[in-house]
Design an enzyme around this catalytic site. Structure first.
Site, PDB file in Angstrom:
ATOM      1  CG  LEU A 285     -91.170  78.421 -44.065  1.00 51.16           C
ATOM      2  CD1 LEU A 285     -92.541  78.028 -43.550  1.00 51.16           C
ATOM      3  CD2 LEU A 285     -90.876  77.695 -45.373  1.00 51.16           C
TER       4      LEU A 285
ATOM      5  N   GLY B  78     -80.918  64.151 -50.302  1.00 48.65           N
ATOM      6  CA  GLY B  78     -79.507  63.868 -50.583  1.00 48.65           C
ATOM      7  C   GLY B  78     -79.197  63.329 -51.954  1.00 48.65           C
TER       8      GLY B  78
ATOM      9  CB  CYS C 138     -94.371  75.201 -41.334  1.00 49.60           C
ATOM     10  SG  CYS C 138     -95.821  75.008 -42.295  1.00 49.60           S
TER      11      CYS C 138
HETATM   12  C1  LIG Z   1     -82.011  75.853 -47.531  1.00 52.51           C
HETATM   13  C2  LIG Z   1     -83.183  74.920 -47.600  1.00 52.51           C
HETATM   14  C3  LIG Z   1     -84.475  75.432 -47.615  1.00 52.51           C
HETATM   15  C4  LIG Z   1     -85.583  74.596 -47.673  1.00 52.51           C
HETATM   16  N1  LIG Z   1     -86.834  75.135 -47.715  1.00 52.51           N
HETATM   17  C5  LIG Z   1     -87.905  74.329 -47.823  1.00 52.51           C
HETATM   18  C6  LIG Z   1     -89.212  74.870 -47.950  1.00 52.51           C
HETATM   19  O1  LIG Z   1     -89.408  76.084 -48.000  1.00 52.51           O
HETATM   20  N2  LIG Z   1     -90.264  74.009 -48.039  1.00 52.51           N
HETATM   21  C7  LIG Z   1     -90.098  72.655 -48.029  1.00 52.51           C
HETATM   22  O2  LIG Z   1     -91.078  71.931 -48.133  1.00 52.51           O
HETATM   23  N3  LIG Z   1     -88.871  72.110 -47.936  1.00 52.51           N
HETATM   24  C8  LIG Z   1     -87.771  72.912 -47.826  1.00 52.51           C
HETATM   25  N4  LIG Z   1     -86.520  72.352 -47.737  1.00 52.51           N
HETATM   26  C9  LIG Z   1     -86.379  70.893 -47.736  1.00 52.51           C
HETATM   27  C10 LIG Z   1     -86.071  70.341 -49.114  1.00 52.51           C
HETATM   28  O3  LIG Z   1     -87.104  70.632 -50.041  1.00 52.51           O
HETATM   29  C11 LIG Z   1     -85.842  68.826 -49.081  1.00 52.51           C
HETATM   30  O4  LIG Z   1     -87.015  68.193 -48.654  1.00 52.51           O
HETATM   31  C12 LIG Z   1     -84.715  68.406 -48.162  1.00 52.51           C
HETATM   32  O5  LIG Z   1     -83.693  69.375 -48.154  1.00 52.51           O
HETATM   33  C13 LIG Z   1     -84.132  67.055 -48.540  1.00 52.51           C
HETATM   34  O6  LIG Z   1     -83.611  67.059 -49.847  1.00 52.51           O
HETATM   35  P1  LIG Z   1     -82.067  67.376 -50.212  1.00 52.51           P
HETATM   36  O7  LIG Z   1     -81.221  66.553 -49.294  1.00 52.51           O
HETATM   37  O8  LIG Z   1     -81.911  67.031 -51.650  1.00 52.51           O
HETATM   38  O9  LIG Z   1     -81.873  68.835 -49.954  1.00 52.51           O
HETATM   39  C14 LIG Z   1     -85.396  73.181 -47.689  1.00 52.51           C
HETATM   40  C15 LIG Z   1     -84.100  72.674 -47.682  1.00 52.51           C
HETATM   41  C16 LIG Z   1     -83.003  73.501 -47.637  1.00 52.51           C
HETATM   42  C17 LIG Z   1     -81.630  72.900 -47.625  1.00 52.51           C
END
Ligand SMILES: Cc1cc2nc3c(=O)[nH]c(=O)nc-3n(C[C@H](O)[C@H](O)[C@H](O)COP(=O)(O)O)c2cc1C
Ligand SMILES: Cc1cc2nc3c(=O)[nH]c(=O)nc-3n(C[C@H](O)[C@H](O)[C@H](O)COP(=O)(O)OP(=O)(O)OC[C@H]3O[C@@H](n4cnc5c(N)ncnc54)[C@H](O)[C@@H]3O)c2cc1C
Ligand code: FES
Lengths: 288, 346
Positions: free
Chosen positions: B91, B265, B148
């Site tokens: 974060l 995803g 968190c």
């Molecule tokens: C590099 C990175 C940073 C992320 N930071 C946060 C965050 O600060 N807060 C949050 O709620 N989710 C965070 N996530 C989670 C994403 O918002 C999401 O819920 C998760 O990656 C699943 O979606 P995706 O497969 O499309 O990435 C983060 C994901 C990645 C890959």
């Protein structure tokens, strides 16, 4: 200020072997025209349904205008992991997704000063564009390129053409001086009365070059290589501790605020950590 | 729910997407698209605006912001995995004051709709961040990242227990404008995600965002140590998609009317459609942005096409469509042959 990055599909025109590297020429309309020395592109790996979800970053080695093809880029690929191995196996007419130009370029001097360019391994790739630009400005360009062994020295002949002088080093002595680039640096700097050192290569080499530059009161610029997930500034994976103009250390994104940093601003010994005096560093550990 | 002509125009002639109404009512928001960015994968929108017009998507969901500036964790912070990646960013961010002054102001100036993701180490910290946003204004909704570590619970994440999750949501609700929708972002690393969803809704959340990353680990076989400096990291990308679709399905089954933002995803319009059929009102695109910076805009267009190909006129008609009662599919051919053999049945 450099031009806005764009996303294009490039067609591969040539793949040539050079020692243990592959030099890929690819069309990059809109990118090659605005690319500046030290900037990089990211390349999508493995096609549409690939299991490799992340792009790979490559320094822009050359830009050319090739008649009917429009602007093209040359990239130097060192096959190692999955993605770079895949890319080295691409052939003429294959297409790849490109994003660029990314990152901040090398800062060029406004006067015709004396420069040393240092490349370690494929780190010499971005130095050609830089050497050309420096020569256009009437700068003296002394180049040093080094690698573990001859196979991994990249582009000695081409760099020689644009340099005032060139020294080669290999760890095993298979070509040039046996040893490291920093072993010959003092001699080159003394002979050329160097004002600026530009360097690109492994982080340990950069740390040594930057330390040399600081002790000899020479301005230095280093192109760092940090693991990147996005390359465009949105994910915060590529950070390293950088001392700002206000003397405060921050974890800075190397993909947008680098990859070129002043050598004296990078906390080389602290890379891979968050130094306790970093802006926003944890005040206390979470109790466990 | 309107019944689309499911069997019609399967193949798609490339024009069906243009006819589909993509306006999305999510909580009290009226959005031009159901496609959003996922928190932490779009920073505060500015960089992505180079690749597509960020005002055209539903909203920008910003990186989770905390009260004070944060350096984040040491590097390496990521590792690529089969069809996914692990991240352990910790974060990193400028703190809510700087966020409001620079990032939120820019988003508002740009005309983008903004859903602000917030985080904290205690329920009180969440509350303070929410209170600052309430004063600032210019926020469409708040997404509460309860995945968190809870400083006073041995670093256990708030999202893993119904009580701690509810405590955070209550505090945020109390400190926010009554008209602001609040989405609780849930972790899939729990025994029963529906129980957590029910508890946050009872605590005052307007809806839920599902899913956050799953905890994972990768070894670096050269150093023979964990690949990430933070040891464990969050798994994201196509590898987690089936888990995410299942979570959306389960929550929609239990709560037919709550707003759900689905993610995990999503790489194409086809993937987005899966979430919508499972019950998501909107979808967030995360890791795919790293591969294709214009992914949210592309996925919007592809989703419209996928919906059009299936005869949907409005995206809202497809929300939860997979939950419809199971009736034998009667296409026109089957109907006519049924009619011919009518005398046998009965
Ligand atoms: C590099 C990175 C940073 C992320 N930071 C946060 C965050 O600060 N807060 C949050 O709620 N989710 C965070 N996530 C989670 C994403 O918002 C999401 O819920 C998760 O990656 C699943 O979606 P995706 O497969 O499309 O990435 C983060 C994901 C990645 C890959
Ligand atoms: C600014 C910049 C310029 C670069 N220029 C060149 C160049 O000109 N020629 C060249 O051969 N290589 C260059 N690299 C390194 C190149 O990007 C990595 O070698 C490559 O990403 C590793 O991919 P892989 O598929 O071989 O390895 P994998 O182990 O499969 O990579 C897995 C993941 O880790 C990341 N990663 C792993 N190692 C590195 C690394 N050393 N640097 C950055 N990311 C890494 C990858 O991007 C990928 O997401 C550059 C890196 C950066 C950051
Ligand atoms: S690689 Fe994503 S912010 Fe630099």
């Amino acid at each position: 200020m450099s031009g806005r990055p764009i996303q294009v599909t490039g067609e591969i025109l040539d793949v040539n072997r050079s020692g243990s590297y592959y030099v890929i020429s690819v069309t990059a309309p809109g990118i090659s025209e605005i690319a500046e020395p030290g900037q990089f592109v990211t390349v999508g790996m493995g096609g549409d349904e690939t299991s490799m979800v992340l792009r790979r970053a490559f320094a822009i080695h050359r830009v050319q205008s090739r008649g009917v093809y429009g602007g093209t880029l040359d990239l130097v690929i060192s096959p190692g992991g999955k993605g770079t191995t895949w890319l080295s196996k691409r052939r003429r007419h294959d297409t790849v997704s490109l994003v660029g130009p990314l990152g901040k370029p090398f800062t060029l001097p406004t006067q015709s000063v004396s420069c040393v360019l240092i490349g370690g391994g494929y780190g010499s790739a971005p130095l050609f564009l830089l050497a050309e630009k420096l020569r256009e400005r009437g700068c003296r360009v002394d180049s040093i390129i080094g690698a573990s062994t001859e196979e991994k020295l990249f582009g000695a002949l081409d760099l020689k053409r644009v340099s005032t002088s060139l020294v080669l080093t290999t760890d095993d002595g298979s070509l040039g001086v046996k040893g490291r680039v920093t072993d010959v640096l003092e001699g080159v700097v003394t002979a050329g009365k160097t004002d600026i050192i530009y360097a690109c290569g492994p982080m340990s080499m950069l740390a040594n070059v930057a330390e040399f530059a600081v002790t000899h009161r020479i301005f230095s610029q280093c192109s760092v290589e940090e693991s990147m997930a996005c390359g465009i500034g949105v994910c915060m994976t590529c950070v390293l501790p950088i001392i700002g103009d206000d003397s405060v250390t921050r974890m800075v994104r190397s993909c947008v605020e680098g990859p070129i940093f002043r050598g004296d601003r990078v906390r080389w010994a602290d890379i891979g950590t968050v130094p306790p005096d970093t802006y926003g560093a944890p005040v206390e550990e979470v109790s466990t | 729910m309107n019944t689309p002509i499911v069997s019609a125009r399967r193949a798609g002639d490339g024009s069906n997407g243009a006819r589909v109404d993509m306006f999305t009512d999510l909580a009290k928001m009226h959005l031009p698209s159901p496609v959003l960015t996922a928190s932490g994968c779009a920073a505060a929108g500015r960089e992505l605006d180079n690749y597509f017009d960020i005002t055209t998507i539903g909203a920008v969901v910003t990186k989770s912001i905390m009260l004070a500036p944060r350096s984040g964790r040491a590097t390496p912070r990521m590792a690529e995995t089969p069809s996914g990646m692990l991240n352990s960013i910790g974060l990193q961010g400028p703190g809510v004051d700087s966020f409001i002054e620079h990032d939120l102001a820019w988003l508002n100036h740009r005309g983008a709709r903004t859903i602000v993701s917030i985080a904290g180490g205690t329920p009180e910290e969440f509350g303070k961040v929410a209170a600052k946003l309430r004063i600032a204004g210019g926020v469409e909704a708040i997404e509460v990242n309860i995945s968190c570590p809870n400083v006073s619970d041995r670093g256990q994440v708030f999202a893993c227990r119904a009580e701690t999750a509810a405590q955070v949501i209550q505090t945020v609700r109390r400190n926010s404008d009554i008209k602001i929708p609040i989405f609780a972002k849930l972790s899939p690393d729990v025994t029963d995600i529906v129980e957590i969803a029910q508890s946050v809704i009872a605590a005052g959340a307007t809806g839920v965002s599902v899913i956050n990353t799953l905890l994972g680990m990768v070894m670096n076989t050269s150093t023979m140590r964990p690949a990430l400096a933070g040891i464990t990291g969050g798994l994201s990308g196509p590898a987690i998609r089936p888990i995410a679709v299942r979570c959306v399905w389960d929550i929609r089954s239990a709560m037919p009317d709550i707003p759900i933002i689905g993610m995990g995803g999503i790489r194409s319009g086809h993937d987005a459609l899966e979430f919508i059929l499972a019950g998501a009102n909107a979808v967030s695109v995360g890791t795919s942005i790293f591969n294709d910076p214009s992914a949210p805009a592309r996925i919007h267009a592809e989703l419209a096409q996928e919906l059009g190909d299936r005869g949907f006129l409005r995206v809202s008609d497809a929300v939860g469509y997979a939950h419809r009662p199971h009736t034998p599919t009667v296409d026109s051919e089957a109907q006519s042959s049924d009619a011919e053999w009518d005398f046998i049945t009965e």
